[in-house]
Design an enzyme around this catalytic site. Structure first.
Site, PDB file in Angstrom:
ATOM      1  N   LYS A   1      -6.651   6.697  19.477  1.00  0.00           N
ATOM      2  CA  LYS A   1      -7.621   6.364  18.427  1.00  0.00           C
ATOM      3  C   LYS A   1      -7.082   5.199  17.613  1.00  0.00           C
ATOM      4  CE  LYS A   1      -8.458   7.602  14.232  1.00  0.00           C
ATOM      5  NZ  LYS A   1      -8.873   6.278  13.725  1.00  0.00           N
TER       6      LYS A   1
ATOM      7  N   VAL B   1      -0.990  10.417   5.395  1.00  0.00           N
ATOM      8  CA  VAL B   1      -1.652  10.929   6.605  1.00  0.00           C
ATOM      9  C   VAL B   1      -0.614  11.611   7.506  1.00  0.00           C
ATOM     10  CG1 VAL B   1      -2.995  10.306   8.643  1.00  0.00           C
ATOM     11  CG2 VAL B   1      -3.546   9.276   6.445  1.00  0.00           C
TER      12      VAL B   1
ATOM     13  N   GLU C   1       5.776   7.442  12.773  1.00  0.00           N
ATOM     14  CA  GLU C   1       6.309   6.166  12.275  1.00  0.00           C
ATOM     15  C   GLU C   1       5.563   5.864  10.984  1.00  0.00           C
ATOM     16  OE1 GLU C   1       8.626   4.041  13.536  1.00  0.00           O
ATOM     17  OE2 GLU C   1       9.101   5.377  15.195  1.00  0.00           O
TER      18      GLU C   1
ATOM     19  N   CYS D   1       5.442  -2.316   7.927  1.00  0.00           N
ATOM     20  CA  CYS D   1       6.219  -1.157   7.459  1.00  0.00           C
ATOM     21  C   CYS D   1       7.676  -1.483   7.166  1.00  0.00           C
ATOM     22  CB  CYS D   1       6.150  -0.064   8.510  1.00  0.00           C
ATOM     23  SG  CYS D   1       6.684  -0.640  10.132  1.00  0.00           S
TER      24      CYS D   1
ATOM     25  N   LYS E   1      -5.975  -1.626  -4.938  1.00  0.00           N
ATOM     26  CA  LYS E   1      -4.801  -0.765  -5.119  1.00  0.00           C
ATOM     27  C   LYS E   1      -3.558  -1.639  -5.402  1.00  0.00           C
ATOM     28  CE  LYS E   1      -2.482   2.929  -2.673  1.00  0.00           C
ATOM     29  NZ  LYS E   1      -2.221   3.445  -1.340  1.00  0.00           N
TER      30      LYS E   1
ATOM     31  N   GLU F   1       5.418   2.509  -1.762  1.00  0.00           N
ATOM     32  CA  GLU F   1       5.081   1.477  -0.784  1.00  0.00           C
ATOM     33  C   GLU F   1       3.787   0.800  -1.222  1.00  0.00           C
ATOM     34  OE1 GLU F   1       3.521   2.528   3.143  1.00  0.00           O
ATOM     35  OE2 GLU F   1       4.912   1.094   4.012  1.00  0.00           O
TER      36      GLU F   1
HETATM   37  P1  NAD Z   1      -3.343   5.186   7.574  1.00  0.00           P
HETATM   38  O1  NAD Z   1      -2.402   6.332   7.528  1.00  0.00           O
HETATM   39  O2  NAD Z   1      -4.330   5.005   6.512  1.00  0.00           O
HETATM   40  O3  NAD Z   1      -4.193   5.246   8.940  1.00  0.00           O
HETATM   41  C1  NAD Z   1      -3.546   5.315  10.195  1.00  0.00           C
HETATM   42  C2  NAD Z   1      -4.436   6.036  11.182  1.00  0.00           C
HETATM   43  O4  NAD Z   1      -4.581   7.400  10.789  1.00  0.00           O
HETATM   44  C3  NAD Z   1      -5.842   5.476  11.314  1.00  0.00           C
HETATM   45  O5  NAD Z   1      -6.174   5.439  12.680  1.00  0.00           O
HETATM   46  C4  NAD Z   1      -6.687   6.488  10.559  1.00  0.00           C
HETATM   47  O6  NAD Z   1      -8.023   6.572  11.005  1.00  0.00           O
HETATM   48  C5  NAD Z   1      -5.953   7.767  10.895  1.00  0.00           C
HETATM   49  N1  NAD Z   1      -6.206   8.895   9.980  1.00  0.00           N
HETATM   50  C6  NAD Z   1      -6.681   8.860   8.696  1.00  0.00           C
HETATM   51  N2  NAD Z   1      -6.747  10.124   8.197  1.00  0.00           N
HETATM   52  C7  NAD Z   1      -6.296  10.954   9.173  1.00  0.00           C
HETATM   53  C8  NAD Z   1      -6.099  12.361   9.260  1.00  0.00           C
HETATM   54  N3  NAD Z   1      -6.379  13.184   8.242  1.00  0.00           N
HETATM   55  N4  NAD Z   1      -5.584  12.864  10.403  1.00  0.00           N
HETATM   56  C9  NAD Z   1      -5.263  12.066  11.437  1.00  0.00           C
HETATM   57  N5  NAD Z   1      -5.439  10.719  11.423  1.00  0.00           N
HETATM   58  C10 NAD Z   1      -5.956  10.174  10.308  1.00  0.00           C
HETATM   59  O7  NAD Z   1      -2.406   3.898   7.766  1.00  0.00           O
HETATM   60  P2  NAD Z   1      -2.808   2.359   7.800  1.00  0.00           P
HETATM   61  O8  NAD Z   1      -3.299   1.957   6.459  1.00  0.00           O
HETATM   62  O9  NAD Z   1      -3.657   2.064   9.000  1.00  0.00           O
HETATM   63  O10 NAD Z   1      -1.388   1.681   8.077  1.00  0.00           O
HETATM   64  C11 NAD Z   1      -0.485   1.373   7.052  1.00  0.00           C
HETATM   65  C12 NAD Z   1       0.633   2.377   7.017  1.00  0.00           C
HETATM   66  O11 NAD Z   1       1.253   2.458   8.292  1.00  0.00           O
HETATM   67  C13 NAD Z   1       1.735   1.959   6.046  1.00  0.00           C
HETATM   68  O12 NAD Z   1       2.194   3.083   5.333  1.00  0.00           O
HETATM   69  C14 NAD Z   1       2.822   1.431   6.983  1.00  0.00           C
HETATM   70  O13 NAD Z   1       4.115   1.457   6.450  1.00  0.00           O
HETATM   71  C15 NAD Z   1       2.662   2.328   8.159  1.00  0.00           C
HETATM   72  N6  NAD Z   1       3.234   1.715   9.377  1.00  0.00           N
HETATM   73  C16 NAD Z   1       4.430   2.191   9.863  1.00  0.00           C
HETATM   74  C17 NAD Z   1       5.016   1.604  10.987  1.00  0.00           C
HETATM   75  C18 NAD Z   1       6.346   2.104  11.521  1.00  0.00           C
HETATM   76  O14 NAD Z   1       6.720   1.725  12.626  1.00  0.00           O
HETATM   77  N7  NAD Z   1       7.070   2.948  10.808  1.00  0.00           N
HETATM   78  C19 NAD Z   1       4.392   0.528  11.621  1.00  0.00           C
HETATM   79  C20 NAD Z   1       3.175   0.070  11.102  1.00  0.00           C
HETATM   80  C21 NAD Z   1       2.602   0.675   9.980  1.00  0.00           C
END
Ligand code: NAD
Length: 499
Positions: free
Chosen positions: A192, A248, A266, A302, A352, A402
């Site tokens: 997804k 999440v 991650e 991230c 935000k 963050e």
């Molecule tokens: P997000 O958590 O808002 O969304 C990520 C995904 O989760 C989306 O596909 C979303 O639809 C889905 N989602 C939302 N609610 C959910 C639920 N209740 N259950 C399951 N899935 C759900 O993150 P984002 O805004 O897309 O990405 C930014 C975040 O990702 C930042 O915190 C960043 O640090 C992190 N990130 C981490 C890495 C790493 O390697 N550690 C890499 C890239 C991004």
């Protein structure tokens, strides 16, 4: 004139509104949602909202393919031969996928095409993981004592049906980091993408769909948080591999608990870069750190060190070079080669970040530059001028949370132990960096920082070395053999040699 991306969108062959389930593209008869471009807030396309029904169909297909199909039991060489052409097909479609990624999240096309989130980098990730296919082995153990004449051995078996949930910031790269090892290990997968970034992932899905994989091995559903929640709580899923926010990540942990799903998370970061006065070039450190917050994805990465912990004796030099760097930033049409930076993914996220900037000021940090929202031709997009806060205290909100945007917080220090303490006083532990020309100090500090990875004089991740977080930055590692371990279960077989 305000930028418009509609002509570029219209020139590409975009066929969204479909889900890939059980080896077939299905036109979706349910709800739809719009994908909006962050540079202009124009609607790029309308997509299928899979919801619970679409997720059920995809998981059922993946479950059947795992439990009854040939995929998990296939000979290593056959699986490798079936998957390997995907790598060349991604290379061949590099340009188109890069364009779609820019239409997804506004990353400047030059970076979408040539960086660690590019389609080429994704093809390299697939290539790396497909290389493991015939090397996923267990171990044999020496006979332990005279009490038994039993030979013990282990096998690595695919973990099962995998749910891969992606973030918006590197859709192509994160797709590869999850789908490549899942397929290599013999798992079946339901992907997804983020609701903000579907186009490049759907193109990658078209490429994989051409591969004659058995039906149900690879599935893609589009949708928002409801589809994500349905996927991560589904009884038919054995493992969730997720990249996204810690909030999440927590929900997924809770949703997966009753069936004890395997988790790779991650999550976010608040990484620290420590700049010592003996760094070979304070100017380089300042330029790189400010550059990570102001160009490329504008701090929406991230691992970006968003806390610069800088020795007081080189503070002025650091601030001067950071201010020089930011003069090179150009906003605009992401397909214009002069554009250096991405917009913020949504109006909500932009607000935000502006809220964090206000909080930083209110809590007493010194705003050196940035924080304005450009008007004129850029007024329709989600842009924020890159921000540097000086004299930040580690207990301020902007140093603890963050922000995921173009904000660098600079914290002064006097002694090495103090810098280490400041770096470690964080809820996060993803990455980080030490700038020093002293080898002993480099190792001492790198070992003392509590994070999943750390760079000396720079930081970047590669597919064949592990990357991941501790504390609120996540669970597990992505990259190299640890990923193979995370997509397999270890089975021990004991063989009574007297039997
Ligand atoms: P997000 O958590 O808002 O969304 C990520 C995904 O989760 C989306 O596909 C979303 O639809 C889905 N989602 C939302 N609610 C959910 C639920 N209740 N259950 C399951 N899935 C759900 O993150 P984002 O805004 O897309 O990405 C930014 C975040 O990702 C930042 O915190 C960043 O640090 C992190 N990130 C981490 C890495 C790493 O390697 N550690 C890499 C890239 C991004």
């Amino acid at each position: 004139m305000p930028i418009s991306l509609i002509p570029i969108r219209d020139a590409l062959d975009i066929r969204p509104g479909r889900l890939f389930i059980d080896g077939q593209w299905r036109d979706w008869d349910g709800e739809r949602f719009d994908q909006i471009h962050p540079s202009t807030n124009e609607v790029m396309t309308s997509l299928a909202e899979a919801g619970v029904r679409g997720v059920d169909l995809a998981v059922a297909a993946a479950r059947r393919a795992f439990d009854e199909g040939p995929w998990p039991r296939m000979r290593a060489q056959d699986r490798k031969r079936m998957l390997q052409p995907i790598v060349e097909r991604i290379y061949a479609a590099e340009e188109e996928i890069a364009r779609l990624q820019t239409l997804d999240n506004g990353i400047p096309f030059s970076f979408s095409r040539n960086s660690r989130v590019s389609p080429k980098a994704a093809a390299d990730i697939f290539d790396h993981f497909f290389g493991w296919i015939d090397k996923i082995n267990g171990e044999t153990y020496p006979l332990f004592s005279d009490a038994s004449n039993t030979q013990y051995m282990t096998f690595r078996e695919p973990v099962g049906v995998v749910a891969a949930i992606l973030p918006y910031n590197g859709p192509v790269m994160t797709f590869a980091m999850k789908v490549a090892p899942a397929l290599a290990c013999g798992c079946t997968v339901v992907v997804k993408p983020s609701e903000y970034t579907n186009l490049a992932v759907l193109k990658l899905a078209e490429i994989i769909a051409e591969s004659d994989l058995p039906p149900g091995v690879f599935n893609v559903v589009t949708g928002g948080s409801a589809a994500g929640a349905a996927l991560s709580s589904h009884a038919g899923i054995d493992k969730v591999t997720f990249t996204g926010s810690p909030v999440v990540g927590e929900k997924i942990t809770m949703a997966s608990a009753s069936s004890m799903k395997r988790l790779s998370l991650e999550l976010g970061g608040k990484s620290a870069a420590i700049v010592f006065p003996d760094a070979s070039s304070v100017a380089t450190a300042a330029t790189r750190l400010m550059g990570l917050c102001s160009t490329f994805l504008s701090g929406q990465v991230c691992s970006t060190p968003t806390r610069a912990i800088v020795h007081r004796s080189v503070m002025d030099e650091f601030l001067h070079h950071a201010a020089e760097q930011v003069k090179t930033v150009r906003f605009g049409d992401p397909f214009d080669p002069a554009t250096t930076s991405a917009p913020i993914i949504s109006k909500r996220q932009k607000d935000k970040i502006l809220g964090y900037i206000d909080t930083g000021r209110r809590e007493g940090a010194e705003l050196m530059f940035g924080g304005a929202t450009p008007g004129g031709d850029l007024a329709n997009g989600n842009w924020i001028d890159p921000v540097l806060f000086a004299n930040v205290r580690n207990d301020m909100t902007i140093a603890r949370e963050e922000i995921f945007g173009p904000v660098l917080s600079v914290i002064p220090f006097d002694a090495e132990e103090e810098a280490i303490r400041l770096a470690n006083e964080s809820d996060y532990g993803l990455a980080g960096c030490v700038y020093t020309g002293n080898v002993n100090r480099a190792f001492r500090v790198a070992r003392a920082i509590r994070s999943g990875s750390i760079g000396v004089n720079g930081y970047a991740s590669i597919p064949n070395a592990p990357m991941g977080g501790i504390k609120r930055s996540g669970v597990g590692r992505e990259g190299g053999w640890p990923t193979i371990e995370a997509f397999t279960e270890l089975k021990t077989i004991s063989f009574n040699l007297d039997g």
